[in-house]
Write a protein that holds these residues in place. Structure first.
Motif, PDB file in Angstrom:
ATOM      1  N   SER A  87       0.845  -1.193   0.000  1.00 46.55           N
ATOM      2  CA  SER A  87       0.000   0.000   0.000  1.00 46.55           C
ATOM      3  C   SER A  87       0.882   1.246   0.000  1.00 46.55           C
ATOM      4  N   ILE A  88       0.361   2.297  -0.560  1.00 44.37           N
ATOM      5  CA  ILE A  88       1.087   3.563  -0.597  1.00 44.37           C
ATOM      6  C   ILE A  88       0.689   4.375   0.625  1.00 44.37           C
ATOM      7  N   SER A  89       1.662   4.752   1.388  1.00 38.19           N
ATOM      8  CA  SER A  89       1.421   5.634   2.518  1.00 38.19           C
ATOM      9  C   SER A  89       2.350   6.832   2.349  1.00 38.19           C
ATOM     10  N   PRO A  90       2.066   7.936   3.002  1.00 37.68           N
ATOM     11  CA  PRO A  90       2.944   9.096   2.850  1.00 37.68           C
ATOM     12  C   PRO A  90       4.396   8.789   3.199  1.00 37.68           C
ATOM     13  N   ALA A  91       4.614   7.886   4.123  1.00 38.61           N
ATOM     14  CA  ALA A  91       5.978   7.584   4.542  1.00 38.61           C
ATOM     15  C   ALA A  91       6.806   6.911   3.453  1.00 38.61           C
ATOM     16  N   ASN A  92       6.167   6.234   2.500  1.00 37.32           N
ATOM     17  CA  ASN A  92       6.952   5.605   1.441  1.00 37.32           C
ATOM     18  C   ASN A  92       6.595   6.130   0.054  1.00 37.32           C
ATOM     19  N   ALA A  93       5.867   7.240   0.002  1.00 37.02           N
ATOM     20  CA  ALA A  93       5.495   7.833  -1.281  1.00 37.02           C
ATOM     21  C   ALA A  93       6.633   8.683  -1.828  1.00 37.02           C
ATOM     22  N   ARG A  94       6.763   8.659  -3.137  1.00 36.06           N
ATOM     23  CA  ARG A  94       7.706   9.543  -3.831  1.00 36.06           C
ATOM     24  C   ARG A  94       6.888  10.424  -4.748  1.00 36.06           C
ATOM     25  N   THR A  95       7.110  11.723  -4.645  1.00 41.89           N
ATOM     26  CA  THR A  95       6.304  12.653  -5.416  1.00 41.89           C
ATOM     27  C   THR A  95       7.195  13.608  -6.202  1.00 41.89           C
ATOM     28  N   VAL A  96       6.643  14.124  -7.289  1.00 42.07           N
ATOM     29  CA  VAL A  96       7.324  15.138  -8.085  1.00 42.07           C
ATOM     30  C   VAL A  96       6.370  16.317  -8.227  1.00 42.07           C
ATOM     31  N   ILE A  97       6.862  17.496  -7.897  1.00 42.30           N
ATOM     32  CA  ILE A  97       6.105  18.724  -8.064  1.00 42.30           C
ATOM     33  C   ILE A  97       6.690  19.447  -9.270  1.00 42.30           C
ATOM     34  N   VAL A  98       5.859  19.697 -10.258  1.00 44.06           N
ATOM     35  CA  VAL A  98       6.292  20.430 -11.439  1.00 44.06           C
ATOM     36  C   VAL A  98       5.803  21.859 -11.288  1.00 44.06           C
ATOM     37  N   GLY A  99       6.734  22.761 -11.103  1.00 45.93           N
ATOM     38  CA  GLY A  99       6.415  24.164 -10.869  1.00 45.93           C
ATOM     39  C   GLY A  99       6.710  24.512  -9.424  1.00 45.93           C
ATOM     40  N   GLY A 100       7.632  25.423  -9.219  1.00 43.54           N
ATOM     41  CA  GLY A 100       8.041  25.777  -7.868  1.00 43.54           C
ATOM     42  C   GLY A 100       7.632  27.174  -7.466  1.00 43.54           C
ATOM     43  N   GLY A 101       6.559  27.664  -8.039  1.00 48.17           N
ATOM     44  CA  GLY A 101       6.038  28.972  -7.631  1.00 48.17           C
ATOM     45  C   GLY A 101       5.355  28.847  -6.278  1.00 48.17           C
ATOM     46  N   THR A 102       4.519  29.783  -5.962  1.00 45.81           N
ATOM     47  CA  THR A 102       3.850  29.801  -4.657  1.00 45.81           C
ATOM     48  C   THR A 102       3.069  28.518  -4.403  1.00 45.81           C
ATOM     49  N   MET A 103       2.240  28.121  -5.336  1.00 41.80           N
ATOM     50  CA  MET A 103       1.409  26.931  -5.128  1.00 41.80           C
ATOM     51  C   MET A 103       2.256  25.658  -5.078  1.00 41.80           C
ATOM     52  N   GLY A 104       3.166  25.498  -6.017  1.00 40.04           N
ATOM     53  CA  GLY A 104       4.006  24.299  -6.041  1.00 40.04           C
ATOM     54  C   GLY A 104       4.845  24.158  -4.789  1.00 40.04           C
ATOM     55  N   ALA A 105       5.396  25.263  -4.316  1.00 40.63           N
ATOM     56  CA  ALA A 105       6.208  25.237  -3.101  1.00 40.63           C
ATOM     57  C   ALA A 105       5.370  24.831  -1.895  1.00 40.63           C
ATOM     58  N   ASP A 106       4.156  25.357  -1.808  1.00 39.96           N
ATOM     59  CA  ASP A 106       3.300  25.004  -0.673  1.00 39.96           C
ATOM     60  C   ASP A 106       2.800  23.563  -0.759  1.00 39.96           C
ATOM     61  N   VAL A 107       2.551  23.065  -1.949  1.00 36.23           N
ATOM     62  CA  VAL A 107       2.182  21.654  -2.111  1.00 36.23           C
ATOM     63  C   VAL A 107       3.357  20.777  -1.670  1.00 36.23           C
ATOM     64  N   ALA A 108       4.567  21.162  -2.026  1.00 40.72           N
ATOM     65  CA  ALA A 108       5.756  20.413  -1.606  1.00 40.72           C
ATOM     66  C   ALA A 108       5.855  20.363  -0.082  1.00 40.72           C
TER      67      ALA A 108
END
Length: 57
Positions: free
Chosen positions: A3-24
């Motif tokens: 199962s995918i849990s936040p502890a073993n999830a790998r994510t990619v954020i495309v866009g590092g502006g205000t929204m992307g940074a806060d999502v990260a």
């Protein structure tokens, strides 16, 4: 299948502006490994410091 849990999830954020940074930040707080991709130099330079500052206790 594992199962995918936040502890073993790998994510990619495309866009590092205000929204992307806060999502990260939200994903990192949940324990996910986050990779940020930003093509604009100004946003790229601010992305990691923003995330680090937001994660400080």
């Amino acid at each position: 299948m594992d199962s995918i849990s936040p502890a073993n999830a790998r994510t990619v954020i495309v866009g590092g502006g205000t929204m992307g940074a806060d999502v990260a930040v939200v994903l990192a707080r949940g324990g996910a490994r986050v990779t940020g991709v930003e093509f604009r130099a100004a946003h790229r330079e601010r992305l990691l410091p923003h995330v680090r500052a937001a994660l400080r206790p």
